[in-house]
Design a protein around this motif. Sequence first.
Motif, PDB file in Angstrom:
ATOM      1  N   PRO A  29      94.446 -42.099 -20.628  1.00 52.82           N
ATOM      2  CA  PRO A  29      93.435 -42.006 -21.689  1.00 52.82           C
ATOM      3  C   PRO A  29      93.971 -42.444 -23.049  1.00 52.82           C
ATOM      4  CG  PRO A  29      93.339 -40.055 -20.343  1.00 52.82           C
ATOM      5  CD  PRO A  29      94.515 -40.845 -19.866  1.00 52.82           C
ATOM      6  N   TYR A  30      95.193 -42.052 -23.371  1.00 57.13           N
ATOM      7  CA  TYR A  30      95.753 -42.415 -24.674  1.00 57.13           C
ATOM      8  C   TYR A  30      95.974 -43.928 -24.763  1.00 57.13           C
ATOM      9  CZ  TYR A  30      99.080 -42.676 -28.528  1.00 57.13           C
ATOM     10  OH  TYR A  30      99.712 -43.011 -29.688  1.00 57.13           O
ATOM     11  N   VAL A  31      96.572 -44.485 -23.707  1.00 56.43           N
ATOM     12  CA  VAL A  31      96.876 -45.921 -23.715  1.00 56.43           C
ATOM     13  C   VAL A  31      95.578 -46.737 -23.770  1.00 56.43           C
ATOM     14  CG1 VAL A  31      97.969 -47.779 -22.423  1.00 56.43           C
ATOM     15  CG2 VAL A  31      99.002 -45.539 -22.448  1.00 56.43           C
ATOM     16  N   THR A  32      94.592 -46.318 -22.967  1.00 56.68           N
ATOM     17  CA  THR A  32      93.313 -47.036 -22.934  1.00 56.68           C
ATOM     18  C   THR A  32      92.590 -46.943 -24.267  1.00 56.68           C
ATOM     19  OG1 THR A  32      93.144 -46.394 -20.637  1.00 56.68           O
ATOM     20  CG2 THR A  32      91.170 -47.258 -21.629  1.00 56.68           C
ATOM     21  N   ALA A  33      92.617 -45.748 -24.861  1.00 61.29           N
ATOM     22  CA  ALA A  33      91.839 -45.524 -26.092  1.00 61.29           C
ATOM     23  C   ALA A  33      92.313 -46.411 -27.235  1.00 61.29           C
ATOM     24  CB  ALA A  33      91.927 -44.062 -26.496  1.00 61.29           C
ATOM     25  N   GLN A  34      93.588 -46.842 -27.200  1.00 58.23           N
ATOM     26  CA  GLN A  34      94.089 -47.694 -28.285  1.00 58.23           C
ATOM     27  C   GLN A  34      93.289 -48.985 -28.397  1.00 58.23           C
ATOM     28  OE1 GLN A  34      96.209 -46.225 -30.301  1.00 58.23           O
ATOM     29  NE2 GLN A  34      96.152 -44.580 -28.806  1.00 58.23           N
ATOM     30  N   HIS A  35      92.871 -49.533 -27.228  1.00 58.29           N
ATOM     31  CA  HIS A  35      92.077 -50.766 -27.244  1.00 58.29           C
ATOM     32  C   HIS A  35      90.591 -50.461 -27.198  1.00 58.29           C
ATOM     33  CE1 HIS A  35      95.223 -53.695 -26.964  1.00 58.29           C
ATOM     34  NE2 HIS A  35      95.801 -53.018 -26.001  1.00 58.29           N
ATOM     35  N   ALA A  36      90.219 -49.561 -26.259  1.00 60.50           N
ATOM     36  CA  ALA A  36      88.805 -49.426 -25.917  1.00 60.50           C
ATOM     37  C   ALA A  36      88.053 -48.470 -26.852  1.00 60.50           C
ATOM     38  CB  ALA A  36      88.680 -48.953 -24.472  1.00 60.50           C
ATOM     39  N   LYS A  37      88.770 -47.655 -27.604  1.00 61.52           N
ATOM     40  CA  LYS A  37      88.130 -46.669 -28.494  1.00 61.52           C
ATOM     41  C   LYS A  37      87.110 -45.826 -27.742  1.00 61.52           C
ATOM     42  CE  LYS A  37      90.206 -48.376 -32.211  1.00 61.52           C
ATOM     43  NZ  LYS A  37      90.682 -49.628 -31.871  1.00 61.52           N
ATOM     44  N   ARG A  38      85.823 -45.931 -28.137  1.00 65.10           N
ATOM     45  CA  ARG A  38      84.806 -45.052 -27.563  1.00 65.10           C
ATOM     46  C   ARG A  38      84.432 -45.465 -26.126  1.00 65.10           C
ATOM     47  NH1 ARG A  38      81.256 -46.111 -31.377  1.00 65.10           N
ATOM     48  NH2 ARG A  38      82.413 -45.196 -33.091  1.00 65.10           N
ATOM     49  N   ASP A  39      84.764 -46.674 -25.752  1.00 63.41           N
ATOM     50  CA  ASP A  39      84.384 -47.150 -24.413  1.00 63.41           C
ATOM     51  C   ASP A  39      85.461 -46.891 -23.371  1.00 63.41           C
ATOM     52  OD1 ASP A  39      82.015 -48.051 -25.393  1.00 63.41           O
ATOM     53  OD2 ASP A  39      82.746 -50.074 -25.801  1.00 63.41           O
ATOM     54  N   LEU A  40      86.372 -45.953 -23.668  1.00 58.53           N
ATOM     55  CA  LEU A  40      87.509 -45.801 -22.743  1.00 58.53           C
ATOM     56  C   LEU A  40      87.081 -45.367 -21.352  1.00 58.53           C
ATOM     57  CD1 LEU A  40      89.727 -42.675 -23.407  1.00 58.53           C
ATOM     58  CD2 LEU A  40      87.407 -42.779 -24.134  1.00 58.53           C
ATOM     59  N   TRP A  41      85.915 -44.788 -21.224  1.00 55.14           N
ATOM     60  CA  TRP A  41      85.482 -44.363 -19.884  1.00 55.14           C
ATOM     61  C   TRP A  41      85.068 -45.549 -19.024  1.00 55.14           C
ATOM     62  CZ3 TRP A  41      80.320 -45.162 -18.476  1.00 55.14           C
ATOM     63  CH2 TRP A  41      79.469 -45.544 -19.535  1.00 55.14           C
ATOM     64  N   LEU A  42      84.786 -46.705 -19.660  1.00 57.63           N
ATOM     65  CA  LEU A  42      84.411 -47.888 -18.865  1.00 57.63           C
ATOM     66  C   LEU A  42      85.634 -48.587 -18.252  1.00 57.63           C
ATOM     67  CD1 LEU A  42      81.730 -49.547 -21.145  1.00 57.63           C
ATOM     68  CD2 LEU A  42      81.380 -48.806 -18.810  1.00 57.63           C
ATOM     69  N   SER A  43      86.783 -48.418 -18.912  1.00 58.12           N
ATOM     70  CA  SER A  43      87.969 -49.187 -18.492  1.00 58.12           C
ATOM     71  C   SER A  43      88.374 -48.959 -17.041  1.00 58.12           C
ATOM     72  CB  SER A  43      89.133 -48.894 -19.423  1.00 58.12           C
ATOM     73  OG  SER A  43      88.803 -49.305 -20.718  1.00 58.12           O
ATOM     74  N   PRO A  44      88.416 -47.697 -16.547  1.00 60.00           N
ATOM     75  CA  PRO A  44      88.802 -47.516 -15.136  1.00 60.00           C
ATOM     76  C   PRO A  44      87.853 -48.231 -14.178  1.00 60.00           C
ATOM     77  CG  PRO A  44      88.853 -45.426 -16.265  1.00 60.00           C
ATOM     78  CD  PRO A  44      88.240 -46.399 -17.216  1.00 60.00           C
ATOM     79  N   LEU A 173      78.054 -42.488 -27.852  1.00 61.19           N
ATOM     80  CA  LEU A 173      77.183 -43.515 -28.418  1.00 61.19           C
ATOM     81  C   LEU A 173      77.788 -44.087 -29.694  1.00 61.19           C
ATOM     82  CD1 LEU A 173      73.795 -41.643 -27.911  1.00 61.19           C
ATOM     83  CD2 LEU A 173      74.763 -43.466 -26.500  1.00 61.19           C
ATOM     84  N   PRO A 174      77.612 -45.329 -30.042  1.00 59.00           N
ATOM     85  CA  PRO A 174      76.949 -46.339 -29.234  1.00 59.00           C
ATOM     86  C   PRO A 174      77.873 -46.888 -28.147  1.00 59.00           C
ATOM     87  CG  PRO A 174      77.689 -47.273 -31.301  1.00 59.00           C
ATOM     88  CD  PRO A 174      78.061 -45.829 -31.336  1.00 59.00           C
ATOM     89  N   VAL A 175      77.324 -47.089 -26.962  1.00 58.91           N
ATOM     90  CA  VAL A 175      78.116 -47.658 -25.871  1.00 58.91           C
ATOM     91  C   VAL A 175      78.287 -49.157 -26.128  1.00 58.91           C
ATOM     92  CG1 VAL A 175      78.189 -48.048 -23.386  1.00 58.91           C
ATOM     93  CG2 VAL A 175      77.229 -45.941 -24.276  1.00 58.91           C
ATOM     94  N   MET A 176      79.493 -49.651 -25.932  1.00 50.81           N
ATOM     95  CA  MET A 176      79.828 -51.071 -26.130  1.00 50.81           C
ATOM     96  C   MET A 176      79.379 -51.590 -27.489  1.00 50.81           C
ATOM     97  SD  MET A 176      79.475 -53.026 -22.575  1.00 50.81           S
ATOM     98  CE  MET A 176      78.799 -52.180 -21.186  1.00 50.81           C
ATOM     99  N   ALA A 177      79.746 -50.846 -28.535  1.00 55.76           N
ATOM    100  CA  ALA A 177      79.354 -51.248 -29.886  1.00 55.76           C
ATOM    101  C   ALA A 177      79.918 -52.620 -30.240  1.00 55.76           C
ATOM    102  CB  ALA A 177      79.823 -50.209 -30.880  1.00 55.76           C
ATOM    103  N   GLY A 240      85.499 -36.722 -29.335  1.00 58.75           N
ATOM    104  CA  GLY A 240      84.928 -37.802 -30.131  1.00 58.75           C
ATOM    105  C   GLY A 240      85.975 -38.823 -30.508  1.00 58.75           C
ATOM    106  N   ASP A 241      85.894 -39.342 -31.707  1.00 59.88           N
ATOM    107  CA  ASP A 241      86.759 -40.462 -32.092  1.00 59.88           C
ATOM    108  C   ASP A 241      88.225 -40.092 -32.254  1.00 59.88           C
ATOM    109  OD1 ASP A 241      84.802 -42.308 -31.969  1.00 59.88           O
ATOM    110  OD2 ASP A 241      84.210 -42.132 -34.068  1.00 59.88           O
ATOM    111  N   ILE A 242      88.536 -38.801 -32.434  1.00 60.38           N
ATOM    112  CA  ILE A 242      89.963 -38.470 -32.622  1.00 60.38           C
ATOM    113  C   ILE A 242      90.755 -38.636 -31.329  1.00 60.38           C
ATOM    114  CG2 ILE A 242      89.672 -36.898 -34.578  1.00 60.38           C
ATOM    115  CD1 ILE A 242      90.134 -34.609 -32.493  1.00 60.38           C
ATOM    116  N   ILE A 243      90.081 -38.980 -30.247  1.00 54.28           N
ATOM    117  CA  ILE A 243      90.770 -39.132 -28.960  1.00 54.28           C
ATOM    118  C   ILE A 243      91.874 -40.194 -29.020  1.00 54.28           C
ATOM    119  CG2 ILE A 243      89.220 -40.855 -27.938  1.00 54.28           C
ATOM    120  CD1 ILE A 243      89.416 -39.065 -25.398  1.00 54.28           C
TER     121      ILE A 243
END
Lengths: 366, 73
Positions: A29-44, A173-177, A240-243
Motif C-alpha cells: 500500500p505504501y509503495v503503490t500510494a506514492q504513484h497512485a495516490k487515491r487510486d491505489l486500490w485499482l493497482s492490484p 472520490l474522485p476515482v481516476m481524477a 483518506g489522503d494521508i495514506i
Amino acid sequence: MIEKGRISCLELALIMYATVATTAILYIPYVTAQHAKRDLWLSPIWGSLSGFLIVVIIVILSRFFPGKTLIEYCELILGRTIGKIIAFLYLFFLLHDTAIAFREYGEFVESAFLHKTPMLFVTGSIAISCAIAVHGGIQTIGRCALLFLPIVLASYVLIYIFLIPDLNVKNMLPVMADGVMPSIKGSLAPHAWLSQFSLMSFLLPFLTNQQKVMKWGMFSVMASVLTMVLINLGNLFLFGDIIINLQFPVFEAARFVSIGSFFEHIESIIIAVWVLGGFIQLSAFFYMLVLGTSQWLKLPSYKPFVLPIGFLIILFSAWTIPSFEDMIRGMGTTVPFYFLTVQLLIPILLLCVAVIRWKKPKSFLQ
Amino acid sequence: MKVVGILVVTVILVFIFLIQRRGLARSEKRVKRAFFSIMMVNWVFAVLLVIFPEMPGPGQMIDFIYKSFEPFW
C-alpha cells in the motif's frame, strides 16, 4: 523422488496465497500510494494480469513435464549447460527473494514490537522455526497453512469490521481524477509481487490431484488480488489522503480500533496473528529454495541442506539490504523490474522453446 | 569485536555440522561434498561481512543493472 509428502489443491492455493499476500498487504500500500495516490486500490487489479499470465504459463509447462519442477525442466528444455546457468540464475533470484522476505518480516516485527532487539535475532529465530517446518517437508507446511491461514484471514476482516463507524467511503472520490496512468504506474509493485506465482512450479509435482491445478491457481491469484484491493480500500476509507505517508497502514488501522474505550490496542493480537501468516510464507520460500538447490545439484535428499541454506538466507538478508529506507525505495524502483525479468521472462522463454521443440504436451487437453 | 564476531559465526557453523553429522555419515560422497561447499561459502561470506559490514552486495548489483529502467516508468 526427493520429496515423499503430498499436498491437496487447496493447500497449494493457501501456500501460494500466503507467499504473496502476507507481505503484500504490509508493504505494497505504501509503495503503490506514492504513484497512485487515491487510486491505489485499482493497482492490484492491473497487477493481477501478471499473476494470471504466470499461472497459465507454469501450469502449461507442468503439463509438458509432469512431476518436474522448474529447475529440473530448465535443463530438459534448454540443454545441460544453458539449462544449468538459467536454473542457477533463478535459484540465485530465489535466494535473494527469500532473503528480502525474511528482512521484510524482521523490519516489520522490529518497527512494531521489538524496537531494541538486533535484526539478526528476529530473523534468526523465525529461520530456526521455519527450518523445523521445512525439515518436515511440504506436507507439514501445507497442514500449517490449512490450520493458520483461516485465523490470519479472520483477523484482517475483523480489523475493518471494528472500524466500520470510522470508514468514509467518500475518501475514494474522485476515482481516476488524473486518468488511468497513476494507478498503472502504481501497479509496478503488485505486478512484481503477483509474479511470485512462478514459484508454484516447485509445488505442482507434489499435488494429489493434478486435474484442477489451473482452477486452484487462478483461485489463489484472485484471492490475493481481492485481499489487496479490499485492504487498500479499507485503508483509503479510513485514512483518506494521508495514506501516502503511512508505512504500515494495516497496522495503523489496527491501532485505530477502539470500541467503547475498553477494547483497544488490538494491534498486538494482529501482529501475533500476522506472524503465523509470515511463518507460512517464509517456510514456503525456504522450502522452495532448499528443494531447488538440491534438485540443481541432483542430490538424493534435501534434508541435510536445510540448516546451511537457512544460515545463507540470514546472511543474505543482512547483506543485500543496508537499511529499511533502502528496502522501501528499492520496492518502488528497481526490485520490481528484477522480479519481473526473472519470474516472467524465464518461464516465457522456457515455454517458447518447449512449444517449438515438442509442439504439444500429451496431457494438454485434459 | 571482529574476532568475537568471527568466533560466533564459526561456532554456529560447527553447531550446524554437529547437528547434521549423523545424517551425513550415512549419505553419499556427493551429498557430503555439496554440504561442505555450502558451509564453506557460508563461512567465507559471514567472515567477510563481519570484517567489512559495508561490503556492496547483490542489492547494489540489482540497483546497478536496473537503474536505467527507472526513467521509463
